[in-house]
Design a protein around this motif. Structure first.
Motif, PDB file in Angstrom:
ATOM      1  N   ILE A 218       0.843  -1.211   0.000  1.00 33.11           N
ATOM      2  CA  ILE A 218       0.000   0.000   0.000  1.00 33.11           C
ATOM      3  C   ILE A 218       0.873   1.252   0.000  1.00 33.11           C
ATOM      4  CG2 ILE A 218      -1.632   1.360   1.385  1.00 33.11           C
ATOM      5  CD1 ILE A 218      -2.955  -1.264   2.225  1.00 33.11           C
ATOM      6  N   ARG A 233      -6.850   1.706   0.433  1.00 35.69           N
ATOM      7  CA  ARG A 233      -7.529   0.801   1.360  1.00 35.69           C
ATOM      8  C   ARG A 233      -9.036   0.750   1.055  1.00 35.69           C
ATOM      9  NH1 ARG A 233      -4.221  -0.783   5.527  1.00 35.69           N
ATOM     10  NH2 ARG A 233      -2.303   0.450   5.785  1.00 35.69           N
ATOM     11  N   TYR A 252      -0.375  -6.268   2.689  1.00 38.08           N
ATOM     12  CA  TYR A 252      -1.139  -6.232   1.453  1.00 38.08           C
ATOM     13  C   TYR A 252      -0.176  -6.132   0.275  1.00 38.08           C
ATOM     14  CZ  TYR A 252      -5.283  -5.142   4.276  1.00 38.08           C
ATOM     15  OH  TYR A 252      -6.303  -5.186   5.199  1.00 38.08           O
TER      16      TYR A 252
END
Length: 266
Positions: A218, A233, A252
């Protein structure tokens, strides 16, 4: 008391006899040490191959009685005897020593490898000349192909990643990596079962490198595409973006290709 008319001559003769025996022994021992050129001649190979055998520990340089660095001939004879294999008739079905090297050199085959495969019992050499050299040795094509498979695997291991390498590159733990493997996100190229029952995995380097290049965290995606982390997100929660980690661990990873498509369409 009468004197010996010959004085000490018998003692001199004995001494000379002893010296002669010692000299012959020394000469015989000295003849056991040979040059690299002579060793190559005995083995039936080129002189420049001898240093490779020495480097591999198949031969050794020793100091001769004359303080010269030479090769101990019994070591050469022993190596040759090991490599000769079984004596067969004139009609040998197989490929000759030097021809095997020429044919399979592109696969990484070398004189050292041939000898080590013989030592390991993977190759069973055949020879039609009782006291022949390496040049007179033949190998089974089937056994040579097995050796090529081993060399290929060795190269893959050398050029690949082990499980610890992948964990470090992805910054994840062993449990997370195993879960990714179960999900099919990351697949090992080879799996080995060790003697103690443990599994060892080998990953293809180019595949792992490509995976890392094609996916971003991210934070990395936020910098690369100039969008906020909170927006990314939100896209993940809404399903616009897919987390390739699929909930494994707290990390992630997002596809660069998918990020490009979503950010362009928005």
């Amino acid at each position: 008391m009468s004197e010996n008319p010959y004085g000490s001559r018998p003692q001199i003769t004995a001494k000379r006899s002893i010296d002669k025996v010692s000299l012959e022994t020394a000469l015989q021992f000295n003849s056991s040490f040979i040059t690299k050129c002579k060793a190559a001649e005995i083995l039936g190979i080129q002189k420049d191959s001898i240093p490779k055998l020495i480097c591999a520990g198949l031969l050794a340089i020793k100091e001769s009685p004359t303080k010269r660095a030479m090769i101990y001939k019994p070591d050469v004879d022993k190596l040759l005897e090991l490599c000769r294999g079984r004596l067969v008739g004139d009609e040998i079905q197989g490929i000759q020593f030097h021809k095997a090297l020429i044919k399979y050199t592109v696969n990484g085959l070398s004189i050292v490898k041939l000898i080590k495969f013989t030592q390991a019992g993977i190759l069973s050499p055949m020879i039609s000349v009782a006291n022949g050299t390496l040049a007179n040795i033949f190998y089974s094509e089937l056994e040579l192909n097995k050796c090529m498979s081993i060399l290929k695997l060795e190269k893959e291991i050398q050029d690949g990643y082990c499980i610890q390498d992948v964990m470090q590159l992805l910054h994840i733990g062993e449990k997370s990596l195993h879960n990714l493997m179960k999900l099919g996100v990351i697949r090992p190229k080879h799996q080995f079962i060790m003697k103690d029952g443990r599994k060892r995995y080998l990953f293809e380097k180019k595949t792992i490198d490509a995976f890392i290049k094609e996916h971003l965290t991210i934070e990395e995606a936020s910098i690369e595409f100039n969008i906020s982390s909170s927006t990314i997100r939100r896209y993940l929660r809404s399903g616009k973006l897919t987390d390739v980690m699929q909930g494994v661990g707290k990390k992630y990873l997002i596809s660069v290709e998918e990020l490009s498509f979503v950010t362009t369409a928005t």
